[in-house]
Design a protein around this motif. Sequence first.
Motif, PDB file in Angstrom:
ATOM      1  N   ARG A 186       0.843  -1.200   0.000  1.00 34.01           N
ATOM      2  CA  ARG A 186       0.000   0.000   0.000  1.00 34.01           C
ATOM      3  C   ARG A 186       0.873   1.243   0.000  1.00 34.01           C
ATOM      4  O   ARG A 186       1.946   1.250   0.621  1.00 34.01           O
ATOM      5  CB  ARG A 186      -0.862   0.060   1.268  1.00 34.01           C
ATOM      6  N   VAL A 187       0.377   2.272  -0.657  1.00 36.67           N
ATOM      7  CA  VAL A 187       1.020   3.586  -0.560  1.00 36.67           C
ATOM      8  C   VAL A 187       0.707   4.162   0.815  1.00 36.67           C
ATOM      9  O   VAL A 187      -0.404   4.006   1.307  1.00 36.67           O
ATOM     10  CB  VAL A 187       0.449   4.549  -1.622  1.00 36.67           C
ATOM     11  N   ILE A 188       1.686   4.820   1.431  1.00 35.63           N
ATOM     12  CA  ILE A 188       1.377   5.612   2.621  1.00 35.63           C
ATOM     13  C   ILE A 188       1.700   7.079   2.327  1.00 35.63           C
ATOM     14  O   ILE A 188       2.761   7.398   1.803  1.00 35.63           O
ATOM     15  CB  ILE A 188       2.102   5.107   3.896  1.00 35.63           C
ATOM     16  N   ALA A 189       0.700   7.942   2.637  1.00 38.18           N
ATOM     17  CA  ALA A 189       0.908   9.397   2.498  1.00 38.18           C
ATOM     18  C   ALA A 189       0.977   9.951   3.915  1.00 38.18           C
ATOM     19  O   ALA A 189       2.012   9.832   4.578  1.00 38.18           O
ATOM     20  CB  ALA A 189      -0.195  10.006   1.659  1.00 38.18           C
ATOM     21  N   GLY A 190      -0.125  10.524   4.439  1.00 39.03           N
ATOM     22  CA  GLY A 190      -0.125  11.008   5.827  1.00 39.03           C
ATOM     23  C   GLY A 190      -0.283   9.894   6.849  1.00 39.03           C
ATOM     24  O   GLY A 190       0.069  10.044   8.020  1.00 39.03           O
ATOM     25  N   GLY A 191      -0.860   8.786   6.433  1.00 36.04           N
ATOM     26  CA  GLY A 191      -1.047   7.622   7.325  1.00 36.04           C
ATOM     27  C   GLY A 191      -2.209   7.755   8.287  1.00 36.04           C
ATOM     28  O   GLY A 191      -2.428   6.863   9.107  1.00 36.04           O
ATOM     29  N   THR A 192      -3.014   8.833   8.184  1.00 37.07           N
ATOM     30  CA  THR A 192      -4.066   9.056   9.196  1.00 37.07           C
ATOM     31  C   THR A 192      -5.255   8.109   9.030  1.00 37.07           C
ATOM     32  O   THR A 192      -6.024   7.926   9.970  1.00 37.07           O
ATOM     33  CB  THR A 192      -4.565  10.518   9.184  1.00 37.07           C
ATOM     34  N   LEU A 223      -2.775   3.935   8.992  1.00 40.28           N
ATOM     35  CA  LEU A 223      -2.186   3.424  10.241  1.00 40.28           C
ATOM     36  C   LEU A 223      -3.274   3.094  11.270  1.00 40.28           C
ATOM     37  O   LEU A 223      -3.118   2.150  12.049  1.00 40.28           O
ATOM     38  CB  LEU A 223      -1.168   4.424  10.800  1.00 40.28           C
ATOM     39  N   VAL A 224      -4.373   3.851  11.242  1.00 39.91           N
ATOM     40  CA  VAL A 224      -5.487   3.541  12.153  1.00 39.91           C
ATOM     41  C   VAL A 224      -6.080   2.182  11.779  1.00 39.91           C
ATOM     42  O   VAL A 224      -6.315   1.327  12.631  1.00 39.91           O
ATOM     43  CB  VAL A 224      -6.561   4.662  12.102  1.00 39.91           C
ATOM     44  N   LYS A 225      -6.299   1.967  10.467  1.00 40.65           N
ATOM     45  CA  LYS A 225      -6.833   0.667  10.019  1.00 40.65           C
ATOM     46  C   LYS A 225      -5.885  -0.464  10.385  1.00 40.65           C
ATOM     47  O   LYS A 225      -6.315  -1.551  10.763  1.00 40.65           O
ATOM     48  CB  LYS A 225      -7.031   0.672   8.497  1.00 40.65           C
ATOM     49  N   GLY A 281      -1.007  18.223  -5.519  1.00 40.76           N
ATOM     50  CA  GLY A 281      -0.089  17.079  -5.506  1.00 40.76           C
ATOM     51  C   GLY A 281      -0.473  16.060  -4.439  1.00 40.76           C
ATOM     52  O   GLY A 281      -1.195  16.378  -3.489  1.00 40.76           O
ATOM     53  N   PRO A 282       0.030  14.820  -4.565  1.00 43.86           N
ATOM     54  CA  PRO A 282      -0.389  13.749  -3.646  1.00 43.86           C
ATOM     55  C   PRO A 282       0.105  13.914  -2.216  1.00 43.86           C
ATOM     56  O   PRO A 282      -0.383  13.228  -1.331  1.00 43.86           O
ATOM     57  CB  PRO A 282       0.199  12.483  -4.289  1.00 43.86           C
ATOM     58  N   LEU A 283       1.038  14.828  -1.976  1.00 48.78           N
ATOM     59  CA  LEU A 283       1.467  15.060  -0.593  1.00 48.78           C
ATOM     60  C   LEU A 283       1.000  16.417  -0.066  1.00 48.78           C
ATOM     61  O   LEU A 283       1.416  16.844   1.018  1.00 48.78           O
ATOM     62  CB  LEU A 283       2.987  14.920  -0.458  1.00 48.78           C
ATOM     63  N   MET A 299     -12.678  19.668   8.258  1.00 47.12           N
ATOM     64  CA  MET A 299     -12.205  18.296   8.419  1.00 47.12           C
ATOM     65  C   MET A 299     -11.311  18.161   9.652  1.00 47.12           C
ATOM     66  O   MET A 299     -10.317  18.869   9.776  1.00 47.12           O
ATOM     67  CB  MET A 299     -11.424  17.862   7.186  1.00 47.12           C
ATOM     68  N   ALA A 300     -11.686  17.305  10.567  1.00 51.90           N
ATOM     69  CA  ALA A 300     -10.855  16.901  11.710  1.00 51.90           C
ATOM     70  C   ALA A 300     -10.281  18.111  12.465  1.00 51.90           C
ATOM     71  O   ALA A 300     -10.924  19.145  12.592  1.00 51.90           O
ATOM     72  CB  ALA A 300      -9.780  15.949  11.257  1.00 51.90           C
ATOM     73  N   THR A 301      -9.049  17.945  12.949  1.00 48.19           N
ATOM     74  CA  THR A 301      -8.395  18.989  13.750  1.00 48.19           C
ATOM     75  C   THR A 301      -7.106  19.415  13.047  1.00 48.19           C
ATOM     76  O   THR A 301      -6.640  18.727  12.133  1.00 48.19           O
ATOM     77  CB  THR A 301      -8.021  18.413  15.128  1.00 48.19           C
ATOM     78  N   ASN A 320      -2.686  18.606   9.328  1.00 46.94           N
ATOM     79  CA  ASN A 320      -1.281  18.835   8.970  1.00 46.94           C
ATOM     80  C   ASN A 320      -0.602  17.580   8.441  1.00 46.94           C
ATOM     81  O   ASN A 320       0.468  17.649   7.853  1.00 46.94           O
ATOM     82  CB  ASN A 320      -0.500  19.359  10.178  1.00 46.94           C
ATOM     83  N   ARG A 321      -1.187  16.414   8.671  1.00 46.12           N
ATOM     84  CA  ARG A 321      -0.631  15.160   8.132  1.00 46.12           C
ATOM     85  C   ARG A 321      -1.457  14.639   6.958  1.00 46.12           C
ATOM     86  O   ARG A 321      -0.915  14.146   5.974  1.00 46.12           O
ATOM     87  CB  ARG A 321      -0.605  14.066   9.223  1.00 46.12           C
ATOM     88  N   ALA A 322      -2.778  14.742   7.121  1.00 43.00           N
ATOM     89  CA  ALA A 322      -3.693  14.136   6.137  1.00 43.00           C
ATOM     90  C   ALA A 322      -3.583  14.846   4.791  1.00 43.00           C
ATOM     91  O   ALA A 322      -3.520  16.073   4.728  1.00 43.00           O
ATOM     92  CB  ALA A 322      -5.123  14.244   6.657  1.00 43.00           C
ATOM     93  N   GLY A 335      -5.009  11.372  -0.296  1.00 45.50           N
ATOM     94  CA  GLY A 335      -5.251  10.223   0.589  1.00 45.50           C
ATOM     95  C   GLY A 335      -6.716  10.134   0.988  1.00 45.50           C
ATOM     96  O   GLY A 335      -7.284   9.054   1.108  1.00 45.50           O
ATOM     97  N   ASN A 336      -7.360  11.288   1.176  1.00 50.08           N
ATOM     98  CA  ASN A 336      -8.771  11.336   1.546  1.00 50.08           C
ATOM     99  C   ASN A 336      -9.635  10.677   0.464  1.00 50.08           C
ATOM    100  O   ASN A 336     -10.587   9.952   0.768  1.00 50.08           O
ATOM    101  CB  ASN A 336      -9.183  12.807   1.747  1.00 50.08           C
ATOM    102  N   ILE A 337      -9.268  10.904  -0.782  1.00 51.74           N
ATOM    103  CA  ILE A 337     -10.022  10.324  -1.902  1.00 51.74           C
ATOM    104  C   ILE A 337      -9.653   8.838  -2.064  1.00 51.74           C
ATOM    105  O   ILE A 337     -10.524   7.983  -2.228  1.00 51.74           O
ATOM    106  CB  ILE A 337      -9.702  11.115  -3.202  1.00 51.74           C
ATOM    107  N   ILE A 351     -11.267   2.873  -8.108  1.00 51.19           N
ATOM    108  CA  ILE A 351     -10.902   2.270  -9.404  1.00 51.19           C
ATOM    109  C   ILE A 351      -9.408   1.960  -9.499  1.00 51.19           C
ATOM    110  O   ILE A 351      -8.967   1.393 -10.488  1.00 51.19           O
ATOM    111  CB  ILE A 351     -11.288   3.199 -10.579  1.00 51.19           C
ATOM    112  N   LEU A 352      -8.600   2.329  -8.482  1.00 55.41           N
ATOM    113  CA  LEU A 352      -7.137   2.139  -8.577  1.00 55.41           C
ATOM    114  C   LEU A 352      -6.778   0.658  -8.646  1.00 55.41           C
ATOM    115  O   LEU A 352      -7.275  -0.150  -7.857  1.00 55.41           O
ATOM    116  CB  LEU A 352      -6.439   2.768  -7.373  1.00 55.41           C
ATOM    117  N   ARG A 353      -5.869   0.312  -9.571  1.00 55.34           N
ATOM    118  CA  ARG A 353      -5.316  -1.042  -9.603  1.00 55.34           C
ATOM    119  C   ARG A 353      -4.163  -1.104  -8.588  1.00 55.34           C
ATOM    120  O   ARG A 353      -3.656  -0.063  -8.148  1.00 55.34           O
ATOM    121  CB  ARG A 353      -4.831  -1.364 -11.020  1.00 55.34           C
TER     122      ARG A 353
END
Length: 293
Positions: free
Chosen positions: A29-35, A38-40, A74-76, A102-104, A109-111, A115-117, A161-163
């Motif tokens: 899996r790709v990890i971006a912010g991990g919010t 990492l919870v999952k 961008g993705p980050l 969204m959130a706090t 600042n991480r999310a 990644g949300n999408i 739809i991501l492969r």
Amino acid sequence: MNVPAFEYLPATSLAEACALLAAHAPGARVIAGGTDLLVKMKHRRLVPPYLVDLKDVPGLDHIRHDTGDGLRIGPLATIESVKQSVDVRKRYPMLHQAAACMATVPIRNRATVVGNICNGSPSAEMAPALIALGATAEIVGVDGARSALVEDFFVGPGCTILRPDEIVAELRVPEPSAGSGGIYEKYSLRRMDVALAGAAALVVPDGETCGDIRVVLSAVAPTPIRATAAERVLRGQVPTEALLAQAAAEAAAQSRPISDIRGSAEMRVKKVEELSGRAIRGALKAARLEVTR
Ligand SMILES: Cc1cc2nc3c(=O)[nH]c(=O)nc-3n(C[C@H](O)[C@H](O)[C@H](O)COP(=O)(O)OP(=O)(O)OC[C@H]3O[C@@H](n4cnc5c(N)ncnc54)[C@H](O)[C@@H]3O)c2cc1C
């Protein structure tokens, strides 16, 4: 509760990240912010043996607006940086509103927006505004690049739809039509919580009429959805209170929420009517269209 063991695979380019995902599919899996991820993992809802990190890939945190071309995310790029962007606030107020509720701040600042999408949640905070604005996801994989509307990106809860080898390299949001107005409304138990229902409306005026309109709902169906029946009520019409009420009722009728510990399906249907009515009214006002009696 600890995160289960995994092999950490830092990539230095998107091509390398796709190759790593392909080499370790379907366990990587790709990890971006991990919010989300990492919870999952902590709750063992997802236990990927490999995580491909994008953080060492240069130039992925951009938020850039070019006149005529629109906005590129961008993705980050984090949700907080989108919220803070002057271009976003000025030209894409709906995206700013979604990011702001969204959130706090520490989570924002991480999310990341991407990644949300990619998490594929029906309640993804950024989805209604992106869909209403006609955003596309630019996708890269080992076999090349492709582009998809964010509207077509969600397949079901947690599914997109991501492969397995594919990465969203950028979100592109077209320039909104001149004079258009958009509003995002959210209902949650506390402002910072995940939405129990969300609604975005974008109105493009044509003289005194609502030339075009998009209404998008979140958290009330297996994916974010367009409330097309509500759109049909107002498209091409001079807005009246009766049409506005009818459009909100159509949005509620199109929703298919579930009951869970946070609230009943009946309550969510009522909230959709209220939220979509507010979002449409706000979008008409932002587009300087009067709602007549
Ligand atoms: C306390 C808390 C509150 C929250 N509140 C909200 C809320 O109010 N609204 C809301 O919508 N969400 C909320 N979230 C969920 C989460 O913060 C967001 O969905 C966030 O935007 C995810 O981004 P991320 O960068 O952390 O993604 P990650 O956790 O890194 O990744 C999420 C998923 O997307 C995939 N992914 C990430 N980037 C890419 C990419 N470029 N290409 C392909 N796949 C990719 C990952 O593999 C993973 O499957 C909350 C989370 C927490 C912990």
